[in-house]
Write a protein that holds these residues in place. Structure first.
Motif, PDB file in Angstrom:
ATOM      1  N   ILE A   1     -39.554   1.499  18.431  1.00  0.00           N
ATOM      2  CA  ILE A   1     -38.763   2.720  18.594  1.00  0.00           C
ATOM      3  C   ILE A   1     -38.475   3.236  17.203  1.00  0.00           C
ATOM      4  CG2 ILE A   1     -36.704   3.757  19.572  1.00  0.00           C
ATOM      5  CD1 ILE A   1     -36.506   1.403  21.434  1.00  0.00           C
ATOM      6  N   TYR A   2     -38.797   4.476  16.981  1.00  0.00           N
ATOM      7  CA  TYR A   2     -38.827   5.014  15.634  1.00  0.00           C
ATOM      8  C   TYR A   2     -38.027   6.306  15.628  1.00  0.00           C
ATOM      9  CZ  TYR A   2     -41.194   6.397  11.256  1.00  0.00           C
ATOM     10  OH  TYR A   2     -41.496   6.751   9.971  1.00  0.00           O
ATOM     11  N   VAL A   3     -37.043   6.380  14.742  1.00  0.00           N
ATOM     12  CA  VAL A   3     -36.210   7.589  14.675  1.00  0.00           C
ATOM     13  C   VAL A   3     -36.599   8.392  13.445  1.00  0.00           C
ATOM     14  CG1 VAL A   3     -33.885   8.362  14.090  1.00  0.00           C
ATOM     15  CG2 VAL A   3     -34.223   6.731  15.933  1.00  0.00           C
ATOM     16  N   THR A   4     -36.783   9.685  13.622  1.00  0.00           N
ATOM     17  CA  THR A   4     -37.096  10.536  12.479  1.00  0.00           C
ATOM     18  C   THR A   4     -36.656  11.959  12.770  1.00  0.00           C
ATOM     19  OG1 THR A   4     -38.849  11.343  11.039  1.00  0.00           O
ATOM     20  CG2 THR A   4     -39.415  10.989  13.341  1.00  0.00           C
ATOM     21  N   HIS A   5     -36.460  12.726  11.692  1.00  0.00           N
ATOM     22  CA  HIS A   5     -36.210  14.150  11.919  1.00  0.00           C
ATOM     23  C   HIS A   5     -37.465  14.941  11.607  1.00  0.00           C
ATOM     24  CE1 HIS A   5     -35.415  13.508   7.614  1.00  0.00           C
ATOM     25  NE2 HIS A   5     -35.996  14.670   7.494  1.00  0.00           N
ATOM     26  N   ASP A   6     -38.512  14.209  11.205  1.00  0.00           N
ATOM     27  CA  ASP A   6     -39.733  14.849  10.739  1.00  0.00           C
ATOM     28  C   ASP A   6     -40.729  14.907  11.894  1.00  0.00           C
ATOM     29  OD1 ASP A   6     -42.093  15.585   9.624  1.00  0.00           O
ATOM     30  OD2 ASP A   6     -42.029  14.141   7.964  1.00  0.00           O
ATOM     31  N   GLN A   7     -40.993  16.110  12.390  1.00  0.00           N
ATOM     32  CA  GLN A   7     -41.854  16.187  13.571  1.00  0.00           C
ATOM     33  C   GLN A   7     -43.284  15.790  13.256  1.00  0.00           C
ATOM     34  OE1 GLN A   7     -44.199  18.789  14.534  1.00  0.00           O
ATOM     35  NE2 GLN A   7     -44.173  19.672  12.480  1.00  0.00           N
ATOM     36  N   VAL A   8     -43.698  15.878  11.967  1.00  0.00           N
ATOM     37  CA  VAL A   8     -45.056  15.438  11.627  1.00  0.00           C
ATOM     38  C   VAL A   8     -45.186  13.938  11.855  1.00  0.00           C
ATOM     39  CG1 VAL A   8     -46.782  15.288   9.811  1.00  0.00           C
ATOM     40  CG2 VAL A   8     -45.313  17.293   9.953  1.00  0.00           C
ATOM     41  N   GLU A   9     -44.154  13.171  11.408  1.00  0.00           N
ATOM     42  CA  GLU A   9     -44.170  11.730  11.675  1.00  0.00           C
ATOM     43  C   GLU A   9     -44.242  11.471  13.167  1.00  0.00           C
ATOM     44  OE1 GLU A   9     -40.950   9.520   9.810  1.00  0.00           O
ATOM     45  OE2 GLU A   9     -41.469  10.370   7.865  1.00  0.00           O
ATOM     46  N   ALA A  10     -43.450  12.207  13.920  1.00  0.00           N
ATOM     47  CA  ALA A  10     -43.426  12.012  15.360  1.00  0.00           C
ATOM     48  C   ALA A  10     -44.808  12.260  15.949  1.00  0.00           C
ATOM     49  CB  ALA A  10     -42.396  12.937  15.997  1.00  0.00           C
ATOM     50  N   MET A  11     -45.424  13.381  15.586  1.00  0.00           N
ATOM     51  CA  MET A  11     -46.711  13.753  16.155  1.00  0.00           C
ATOM     52  C   MET A  11     -47.788  12.740  15.786  1.00  0.00           C
ATOM     53  SD  MET A  11     -46.381  16.520  17.909  1.00  0.00           S
ATOM     54  CE  MET A  11     -47.926  17.414  18.048  1.00  0.00           C
ATOM     55  N   THR A  12     -47.785  12.267  14.534  1.00  0.00           N
ATOM     56  CA  THR A  12     -48.890  11.417  14.089  1.00  0.00           C
ATOM     57  C   THR A  12     -48.766   9.983  14.566  1.00  0.00           C
ATOM     58  OG1 THR A  12     -47.720  11.112  12.008  1.00  0.00           O
ATOM     59  CG2 THR A  12     -49.477  12.737  12.022  1.00  0.00           C
ATOM     60  N   MET A  13     -47.541   9.505  14.827  1.00  0.00           N
ATOM     61  CA  MET A  13     -47.389   8.084  15.113  1.00  0.00           C
ATOM     62  C   MET A  13     -47.168   7.758  16.581  1.00  0.00           C
ATOM     63  SD  MET A  13     -44.902   7.297  11.908  1.00  0.00           S
ATOM     64  CE  MET A  13     -45.073   5.541  11.749  1.00  0.00           C
ATOM     65  N   ALA A  14     -46.561   8.667  17.313  1.00  0.00           N
ATOM     66  CA  ALA A  14     -45.998   8.292  18.610  1.00  0.00           C
ATOM     67  C   ALA A  14     -47.041   8.181  19.718  1.00  0.00           C
ATOM     68  CB  ALA A  14     -44.940   9.305  19.010  1.00  0.00           C
ATOM     69  N   ASP A  15     -46.774   7.243  20.655  1.00  0.00           N
ATOM     70  CA  ASP A  15     -47.405   7.320  21.965  1.00  0.00           C
ATOM     71  C   ASP A  15     -46.587   8.274  22.816  1.00  0.00           C
ATOM     72  OD1 ASP A  15     -49.272   5.341  21.387  1.00  0.00           O
ATOM     73  OD2 ASP A  15     -47.839   3.755  21.900  1.00  0.00           O
ATOM     74  N   LYS A  16     -45.284   8.202  22.603  1.00  0.00           N
ATOM     75  CA  LYS A  16     -44.361   8.986  23.423  1.00  0.00           C
ATOM     76  C   LYS A  16     -43.271   9.520  22.509  1.00  0.00           C
ATOM     77  CE  LYS A  16     -41.557   7.107  26.831  1.00  0.00           C
ATOM     78  NZ  LYS A  16     -41.585   6.275  28.056  1.00  0.00           N
ATOM     79  N   ILE A  17     -43.024  10.807  22.627  1.00  0.00           N
ATOM     80  CA  ILE A  17     -41.970  11.408  21.806  1.00  0.00           C
ATOM     81  C   ILE A  17     -40.783  11.752  22.696  1.00  0.00           C
ATOM     82  CG2 ILE A  17     -41.349  13.400  20.363  1.00  0.00           C
ATOM     83  CD1 ILE A  17     -44.168  13.565  19.411  1.00  0.00           C
ATOM     84  N   VAL A  18     -39.584  11.457  22.208  1.00  0.00           N
ATOM     85  CA  VAL A  18     -38.371  11.860  22.910  1.00  0.00           C
ATOM     86  C   VAL A  18     -37.686  12.880  22.013  1.00  0.00           C
ATOM     87  CG1 VAL A  18     -36.164  11.092  23.824  1.00  0.00           C
ATOM     88  CG2 VAL A  18     -38.157   9.575  23.937  1.00  0.00           C
ATOM     89  N   VAL A  19     -37.627  14.136  22.469  1.00  0.00           N
ATOM     90  CA  VAL A  19     -36.992  15.175  21.659  1.00  0.00           C
ATOM     91  C   VAL A  19     -35.532  15.270  22.076  1.00  0.00           C
ATOM     92  CG1 VAL A  19     -37.031  17.577  20.939  1.00  0.00           C
ATOM     93  CG2 VAL A  19     -39.157  16.429  21.530  1.00  0.00           C
ATOM     94  N   LEU A  20     -34.649  15.148  21.096  1.00  0.00           N
ATOM     95  CA  LEU A  20     -33.215  15.148  21.394  1.00  0.00           C
ATOM     96  C   LEU A  20     -32.551  16.332  20.734  1.00  0.00           C
ATOM     97  CD1 LEU A  20     -32.897  11.413  20.649  1.00  0.00           C
ATOM     98  CD2 LEU A  20     -31.962  12.374  22.740  1.00  0.00           C
ATOM     99  N   GLN A  21     -31.550  16.855  21.431  1.00  0.00           N
ATOM    100  CA  GLN A  21     -30.691  17.855  20.814  1.00  0.00           C
ATOM    101  C   GLN A  21     -29.297  17.683  21.383  1.00  0.00           C
ATOM    102  OE1 GLN A  21     -31.134  21.917  21.873  1.00  0.00           O
ATOM    103  NE2 GLN A  21     -30.258  22.671  19.968  1.00  0.00           N
ATOM    104  N   ALA A  22     -28.304  17.631  20.521  1.00  0.00           N
ATOM    105  CA  ALA A  22     -26.912  17.463  20.931  1.00  0.00           C
ATOM    106  C   ALA A  22     -26.752  16.309  21.917  1.00  0.00           C
ATOM    107  CB  ALA A  22     -26.368  18.758  21.530  1.00  0.00           C
ATOM    108  N   GLY A  23     -27.452  15.211  21.660  1.00  0.00           N
ATOM    109  CA  GLY A  23     -27.290  14.016  22.470  1.00  0.00           C
ATOM    110  C   GLY A  23     -28.062  14.037  23.773  1.00  0.00           C
ATOM    111  N   GLU A  24     -28.686  15.174  24.078  1.00  0.00           N
ATOM    112  CA  GLU A  24     -29.414  15.245  25.344  1.00  0.00           C
ATOM    113  C   GLU A  24     -30.913  15.242  25.102  1.00  0.00           C
ATOM    114  OE1 GLU A  24     -27.806  17.465  28.716  1.00  0.00           O
ATOM    115  OE2 GLU A  24     -26.527  18.448  27.221  1.00  0.00           O
ATOM    116  N   ILE A  25     -31.628  14.663  26.066  1.00  0.00           N
ATOM    117  CA  ILE A  25     -33.084  14.649  25.960  1.00  0.00           C
ATOM    118  C   ILE A  25     -33.611  16.011  26.381  1.00  0.00           C
ATOM    119  CG2 ILE A  25     -35.195  13.642  26.872  1.00  0.00           C
ATOM    120  CD1 ILE A  25     -33.783  11.009  27.100  1.00  0.00           C
ATOM    121  N   GLU A  26     -34.347  16.650  25.488  1.00  0.00           N
ATOM    122  CA  GLU A  26     -34.936  17.951  25.829  1.00  0.00           C
ATOM    123  C   GLU A  26     -36.261  17.749  26.539  1.00  0.00           C
ATOM    124  OE1 GLU A  26     -33.686  20.995  25.334  1.00  0.00           O
ATOM    125  OE2 GLU A  26     -31.858  20.333  24.336  1.00  0.00           O
TER     126      GLU A  26
END
Lengths: 333, 276, 290
Positions: free
Chosen positions: A188-213
């Motif tokens: 489980i990997y936390v980042t604010h960098d969407q490039v990291e998210a796109m390049t590494m993830a099998d599954k991305i969880v996008v969060l905003q204000a504590g809620e899953i978008e």
């Protein structure tokens, strides 16, 4: 090993609820990235899973077992911190061996695993140094080494690359991805960098204000963002949003089109004046003004294209790549 | 950092600074010199003092008066004892306030500091009477406890400012690595805190060693540390310059050396972290 | 930041200090207040009747009280003036490039570590003594009459001794603060055309402001309680010429064994110290947020 389920988990600090009820399930061996703007609750969520924060209500299950009230040490999770959190008074060897020492593993096994981790992470020559004598990238690898020797059920990474310079960051990104390929352990990997998210993830969880978008694979999010927030957050440069009549024509409140899905053509539906151009060699990005659609639109052209400041160009969006959103920002299928 | 200056300018700075430094240091230097003189030579004119012979006599005289070592030993017990005792109580408190801060932490810290502001003379009578009724006047125990109490706020504050500089991440990492509270403190916190604890120890031994209100008012022959012992030279014996100098030199030498080692900590310790 | 378990543990770890300090503060304080309302003299055993404000009236109307307050103010003010001004000058000097900076620093700091009784005795005998003291010798060498410092200018002499002890403290703190000044700020000011005086007034002094305040407040707390220096040198005399509030209360309490009056004086000293303390706490409290 490594299935993690969150069931209506909430977190409040005093009166303030930072995580409203949240459900999420992470499958065994998955590389999951929590991404979102700063303050979206992604780090808090990770710390809840780690056990470093109490959950206010709800349940966290690890491999089916309720771990909500287990202390961090008992959850079989390993964490890599943003600051690396190496023990400054211990050598690299002792740092890596620390979790095994806590687990009272036998000494020979400890040595074997330290050597193995050091070999994999190219740290063999540094085993007897202290963290203070290492470069940022090396410290990062020690932190990872300390995590892998435990053979945990899952790895937690809290913005591990944010203290590295740009070149190292790309290298470490690859190393972590390769590590996942080899270990096949849940990460489980936390980042604010969407490039990291796109390049590494099998599954991305996008969060905003504590809620899953939105939860999905990188390409799912790229192709079919569930709402305007996800559409704008995933993809670089950002998606262009157009409101008003142009959107109404497509039966939507807002339409979105990514810079790479607009072609510069001799004649075209849209036109505007070139402002700043960013020449990357492989691509060129134009900031186009006076389109009558949005303040500025970003358009990508492949290779080197020689429009100058003030040139008038015509643009054609690829119709199948238009995203339509309703008044509440949700995607119109 | 420092900018290049002309050698002439640097020479001038050096000369002025050394002259002023020597003037400030002179009284200490002077008693060290006098301590190696005979009583007769010690009261001669300054030039006479410098040209006369050297001797260890005063030290042996002071040493022969076995009560000197009795008082020296009292000073050691009082200062080390009160500081160590204070540390035992303060380390857990400072640890908790630094790493598990709550809404009240700041207020508790400020309140602790405020107890240090109580002028000792304001509570002289009650403390004196309590000690008297418990038969603790002129005992080391009473004085050790009192010195511990007056320095406890400083000890807690110093430790707190040191502990706060240890990144919380590292303690969390230890927890994730499977360390229980005991192991977290033993293997991670303490090794990282040792420098801070050491400087706290050093500074508070100095403060306790030099404390001269309670030690003068609550002791007589039995438990008097060096502060009170030296004070007994204030009348006729004070005219024995060489012996007074020898006793004074021995009283301040250990602390002077410790003090030089703790210069940096002194600033943050005595300003409660306000100046670093 | 933390879990419930660690909060409970934290409370358990803080409580011993809190309980001890609470006891240390409250019990003697309440006793002092209580004693101050009694006619209570250890030399005259009796039933210690309640007398209300009598001890306060007695203590405050004693002419020695006004003198003691005045002497306390002079002592605190004089030492503060000397140490702060001297400390700033010394800090500026020590901050300049020179050879042997470390050694000079060590020499300047040394007096702070000398126990009060030693420094008082050394100054009293080796320097101020009109017959054998160094100043006496110097006066005689210059053909002047030796000056008997402690009987002719007792308070000024004590101010001198105490300043010698506290000048190192002020210097050390101001030097530390000065060294934390970003040299680029000074260079920027120089580029902007500020001469050395301007740089001191507009850049250094404002940067030192906080350290100066801290020095003043902390020294005030200690200087209000000056005792050993007076005890050893003048015993408050001649007359009450060098008696400060602390020494006056000591005389009432442990020399005349008048617990009631001594306690009334103690309460007054506590109130005065608290006024200073409030300012100090504000300062440090602000720093805690930063």
């Amino acid at each position: 090993m490594g299935r993690i389920t969150l069931d209506k988990v909430t977190k409040s600090f005093g009166e303030v609820q930072v995580i409203p009820p949240l459900d999420l399930s992470i499958e065994e061996g998955e590389f999951v990235v929590f991404v979102g703007p700063s303050g979206c609750g992604k780090s808090t969520l990770l710390r809840l899973i780690a056990g470093l924060e109490d959950t206010t209500s709800g349940h966290i299950r690890i491999d089916g077992e309720d771990a909500t009230d287990l202390p961090p040490a008992k959850r079989r999770l390993a964490m890599v911190f943003q600051s690396y959190a190496l023990y400054p008074h211990m050598t690299v060897r002792k740092n890596i061996a620390f979790p095994m020492r806590m687990a009272k593993l036998d000494k020979a096994e400890q040595d074997r695993r330290v050597e193995e981790a050091a070999r994999v992470l190219n740290l063999t020559d540094y085993l007897d140094r202290r963290p203070g004598q290492l470069s940022g990238g090396q410290r990062q690898r020690v932190a990872i080494g300390r995590a892998i020797v435990r053979e945990p059920a899952a790895f937690l990474f809290d913005e591990p690359l944010s203290n590295l310079d740009a070149a190292l960051r790309v290298g470490m990104r690859l190393e972590i991805s390769e590590l996942h390929e080899r270990l096949k352990t849940t990460m489980i990997y936390v980042t604010h960098d969407q490039v990291e998210a796109m390049t590494m993830a099998d599954k991305i969880v996008v969060l905003q204000a504590g809620e899953i978008e939105q939860v999905g694979s990188p390409l799912d999010l790229y192709r079919t963002p569930r709402n305007r927030f996800v559409a704008g957050f995933i993809g670089s440069p950002k998606m262009n949003f157009i409101e008003g009549n142009a959107a109404k024509q497509h039966g939507a409140e807002t339409i979105g089109i990514r810079p790479e899905h607009i072609d510069i053509t001799e004649t075209g539906e849209w036109s505007g004046t070139v402002g700043v151009s960013e020449h990357l060699g492989s691509d060129t990005f134009f900031h186009v003004h006076d389109t009558g659609l949005a303040d500025v639109m970003t358009v990508r052209a492949s290779g080197e294209v020689g429009y100058k400041h003030g040139d008038r160009i015509h643009m054609t969006p690829r119709p199948d790549m238009l995203h339509r959103f309703d008044a509440s920002g949700l995607r119109i299928a | 950092m420092a900018r290049a200056v002309t050698p002439r300018r640097k020479m001038l700075n050096t000369a002025v600074a050394w002259i002023i430094g020597l003037l400030i240091f002179f009284p200490i230097l002077w008693i060290v010199i006098l301590s190696f003189k005979t009583e007769g030579d010690a009261i001669r004119t300054p030039l006479g003092v410098l040209t006369s012979g050297w001797t260890f006599d005063s030290y042996s005289v002071v040493q022969e008066r076995s009560d000197y070592f009795h008082h020296f030993w009292n000073s050691v017990i009082l200062s080390v004892g009160s500081t160590v005792l204070g540390l035992v109580i303060a380390v857990p408190s400072a640890w908790a306030m630094a790493f598990v801060p709550g809404k009240q932490t700041k207020n508790v810290l400020m309140w602790m500091l405020s107890t240090k502001m109580l002028p000792p003379v304001g509570v002289l009578m009650p403390i004196y009477l309590i000690c008297q009724s418990l038969g603790l006047l002129d005992t080391r125990i009473a004085l050790t406890l009192i010195l511990m109490m007056i320095n406890l706020p400083i000890i807690i504050w110093m430790l707190y400012t040191y502990f706060r500089e240890i990144p919380g991440d590292i303690l969390e990492a230890a927890r994730m690595d499977g360390a229980a509270l005991k192991e977290e403190v033993l293997f991670v916190l303490l090794p990282m805190a040792v420098p801070g604890i050491a400087s706290t120890l050093l500074l508070n031994i100095i403060l306790a060693w030099n404390e001269a209100f309670w030690t003068l008012n609550l002791t007589a022959a039995n438990s008097a540390p060096l502060t009170a012992f030296i004070a007994s030279y204030s009348s006729p014996e004070g005219l024995f310059y060489a012996k007074l100098s020898a006793a004074s030199t021995m009283a301040i030498a250990p602390i002077l050396i410790m003090g030089w080692f703790s210069q940096k900590q002194l600033v943050r310790g005595l300003t409660f972290g306000a100046v670093k | 930041m933390a879990t419930k378990a660690s909060r409970a543990a934290a409370r358990a770890m803080i409580s011993p200090s809190v309980i001890l300090l609470l006891g240390w503060m409250l019990i003697p304080l309440l006793m002092t207040i209580y004693f101050s309302t009694l006619r209570y003299n250890l030399l005259m055993p009796g039933n210690n009747p309640f007398v209300g404000w009598e001890n306060y009236t007695y203590f405050v109307t004693d002419p020695a009280f006004a003198t003691a307050i005045w002497n306390t103010l002079l002592l605190v003010g004089g030492v503060l003036l000397i140490t702060v001004v001297g400390g700033i000058l010394l800090a500026l000097l020590l901050d300049m490039p020179m050879w042997g900076q470390g050694v000079v620093r060590i020499m300047v700091i040394a007096p702070f570590f000398v126990m009060p009784t030693v420094s008082a005795l050394v100054w009293k005998n080796m320097f101020f003594n009109p017959v054998n003291g160094l100043f006496g010798h110097i006066a005689k060498a210059l053909g002047l009459t030796p000056f008997d410092f402690l009987s002719q200018a007792p308070l000024a002499s004590i101010i001198g001794i105490v300043s010698w002890q506290w000048l190192p403290f002020a210097t050390l703190i101001l030097l530390t603060a000065l060294q934390s000044l970003d040299s680029e700020q000074l260079e920027a000011a120089e580029m902007d055309g500020a001469d050395p005086v301007n740089r001191f007034v507009f850049i250094m002094l404002p940067h030192l402001a906080r350290a100066i305040t801290v020095v003043i407040l902390i020294q005030t707390i200690f200087l209000l309680s000056i005792f050993a220096e007076i005890f050893v040198t003048t015993s408050g005399g001649p007359g009450d010429a060098s008696t400060n509030l602390t020494y006056l209360i000591y005389q009432e309490s442990l020399l005349s064994f008048d617990v009631g009056t001594g306690s009334a004086g103690g309460v007054i000293a506590i109130i005065l110290a608290n006024i200073v303390a409030i300012f100090l706490m504000r300062m440090i409290g602000k720093n805690l947020d930063a």
